[in-house]
Scaffold this motif. Structure first.
Motif, PDB file in Angstrom:
ATOM      1  N   ASP A   1       0.844  -1.196   0.000  1.00  0.00           N
ATOM      2  CA  ASP A   1       0.000   0.000   0.000  1.00  0.00           C
ATOM      3  C   ASP A   1       0.876   1.240   0.000  1.00  0.00           C
ATOM      4  O   ASP A   1       1.449   1.621   1.018  1.00  0.00           O
ATOM      5  N   ARG A   2       0.984   1.894  -1.146  1.00  0.00           N
ATOM      6  CA  ARG A   2       1.839   3.081  -1.287  1.00  0.00           C
ATOM      7  C   ARG A   2       1.042   4.250  -1.863  1.00  0.00           C
ATOM      8  O   ARG A   2       1.554   5.038  -2.638  1.00  0.00           O
ATOM      9  N   ASP A   3      -0.208   4.346  -1.477  1.00  0.00           N
ATOM     10  CA  ASP A   3      -1.076   5.334  -2.106  1.00  0.00           C
ATOM     11  C   ASP A   3      -1.822   6.137  -1.038  1.00  0.00           C
ATOM     12  O   ASP A   3      -3.038   6.191  -1.034  1.00  0.00           O
ATOM     13  N   PHE A   4      -1.070   6.743  -0.136  1.00  0.00           N
ATOM     14  CA  PHE A   4      -1.670   7.613   0.864  1.00  0.00           C
ATOM     15  C   PHE A   4      -0.858   8.899   0.954  1.00  0.00           C
ATOM     16  O   PHE A   4       0.296   8.962   0.534  1.00  0.00           O
ATOM     17  N   ALA A   5      -1.499   9.943   1.472  1.00  0.00           N
ATOM     18  CA  ALA A   5      -0.822  11.221   1.663  1.00  0.00           C
ATOM     19  C   ALA A   5      -0.268  11.291   3.077  1.00  0.00           C
ATOM     20  O   ALA A   5      -0.936  10.913   4.046  1.00  0.00           O
ATOM     21  N   LEU A   6       0.954  11.774   3.200  1.00  0.00           N
ATOM     22  CA  LEU A   6       1.616  11.920   4.493  1.00  0.00           C
ATOM     23  C   LEU A   6       1.713  13.406   4.829  1.00  0.00           C
ATOM     24  O   LEU A   6       2.217  14.199   4.028  1.00  0.00           O
ATOM     25  N   ILE A   7       1.211  13.783   6.001  1.00  0.00           N
ATOM     26  CA  ILE A   7       1.278  15.160   6.469  1.00  0.00           C
ATOM     27  C   ILE A   7       2.217  15.222   7.674  1.00  0.00           C
ATOM     28  O   ILE A   7       2.043  14.473   8.639  1.00  0.00           O
TER      29      ILE A   7
ATOM     30  N   ARG B   1       3.601  13.982  -0.104  1.00  0.00           N
ATOM     31  CA  ARG B   1       4.213  14.370   1.178  1.00  0.00           C
ATOM     32  C   ARG B   1       4.038  15.867   1.379  1.00  0.00           C
ATOM     33  O   ARG B   1       4.512  16.663   0.565  1.00  0.00           O
ATOM     34  N   ILE B   2       3.369  16.204   2.467  1.00  0.00           N
ATOM     35  CA  ILE B   2       3.013  17.591   2.750  1.00  0.00           C
ATOM     36  C   ILE B   2       3.514  17.969   4.133  1.00  0.00           C
ATOM     37  O   ILE B   2       3.331  17.215   5.095  1.00  0.00           O
ATOM     38  N   ALA B   3       4.129  19.146   4.243  1.00  0.00           N
ATOM     39  CA  ALA B   3       4.487  19.701   5.543  1.00  0.00           C
ATOM     40  C   ALA B   3       3.488  20.799   5.875  1.00  0.00           C
ATOM     41  O   ALA B   3       3.251  21.700   5.071  1.00  0.00           O
TER      42      ALA B   3
END
Length: 276
Positions: A19-25, A47-49
């Motif tokens: 599973d490599r289909d998510f957004a990381l905050i 990838r969001i800061a």
């Protein structure tokens, strides 16, 4: 009978994840668990800061670089977005990311009625790269109590659909993973087969045994299966009885939770809970 909602959170933290289909905050909280962050970074597609979260990434790289003397320091430069009111983003960090990553988007959103976390979630959901995919927030709990409660509030705020129509959300701290179980039945896979093709290998132990089912918003009635202390039609509420510090059984691959109202589920990360 309603079809249970299936959760597979261990996959997001596996070394070779399917599973490599998510957004990381990345939130503006201390980043102390390099291993967990590295796995999430590797497995995420966006990838969001959130504002000062970019400062935390630079602090981490500098710290790890000093500790390893530049040898194997992690590289978190391939950040896609920095977003927020940007009152916390330092000039030096902004200059760093603009230099090492010319494709990065730095977005200022001047809205005093929404948090930087909210701005990041809204951007992730509006992004073509993420769409209605799951979202993982790193640095979600720990530190100031009011900030921790605010992060839990966001789980409720952005998951109003009973079917998680816009994707599921997770909070990851240095010790645990936390997510919201909507009213209904849930099957949570706490152990997954390894992804390296060795079908006979023991599952990678992503989680420790400690888990909690917490009625944050309102009282609920829960039924648990696969725990050391299972219950049936058990009333739970703040000021009453709660299933905190419960244990996932060693033989459980899947635990089941049925709840009459929304409840918070939290489980310790293996080797990071001080006891696991």
């Amino acid at each position: 009978m309603n079809t249970p909602t299936v959760w597979r959170p261990a996959r997001m933290l596996q070394e070779e994840s399917p599973d490599r289909d998510f957004a990381l905050i990345i939130l503006n909280q201390p980043l102390n668990d390099v291993q967990t962050l590295g796995r999430l970074w590797q497995n995420s597609s966006l990838r969001i800061a959130a504002d000062g979260g970019a400062n935390r990434l630079c602090d981490l790289q500098q710290r790890e670089g000093q500790e390893t003397k530049g040898g194997d320091a992690p590289n978190f430069n391939d950040l896609d977005v920095i977003i927020g009111d940007l009152d916390s983003l330092s000039d030096s960090v902004r200059a760093h990311f603009e230099k090492v990553n010319p494709s990065i988007k730095i977005i200022t959103v001047k809205d005093q009625y929404s948090t930087d976390f909210s701005k990041a979630v809204s951007h992730a959901r509006a992004s073509a790269e993420a769409g209605d995919k799951d979202i993982v927030a790193m640095g979600g709990l720990g530190g100031r109590v009011d900030q921790g409660l605010s992060q839990i509030h966001h789980l409720y705020l952005f998951q109003t659909s009973p079917t998680y129509a816009k994707g599921k959300m997770y909070l990851v701290s240095g010790e645990s993973l936390t997510f919201l179980l909507k009213a209904g039945s849930h099957q949570i896979h706490v152990r997954e087969p390894r992804c390296n093709g060795n079908a006979g290998a023991a599952p990678e132990e992503i989680f420790a045994k400690y888990a909690g089912i917490i009625p944050v918003k309102e009282p609920s009635v829960i039924t648990l299966k696969g725990f050391e202390w299972d219950v049936t039609d058990w009333p739970t509420e703040f000021g009453g009885q709660m299933s905190t510090s419960n244990h996932v059984l060693p033989e459980s691959q899947v635990v089941e939770v049925t709840t009459s109202k929304d409840v918070l589920f939290t489980i310790a990360l293996n080797g990071r809970d001080g006891r696991g």
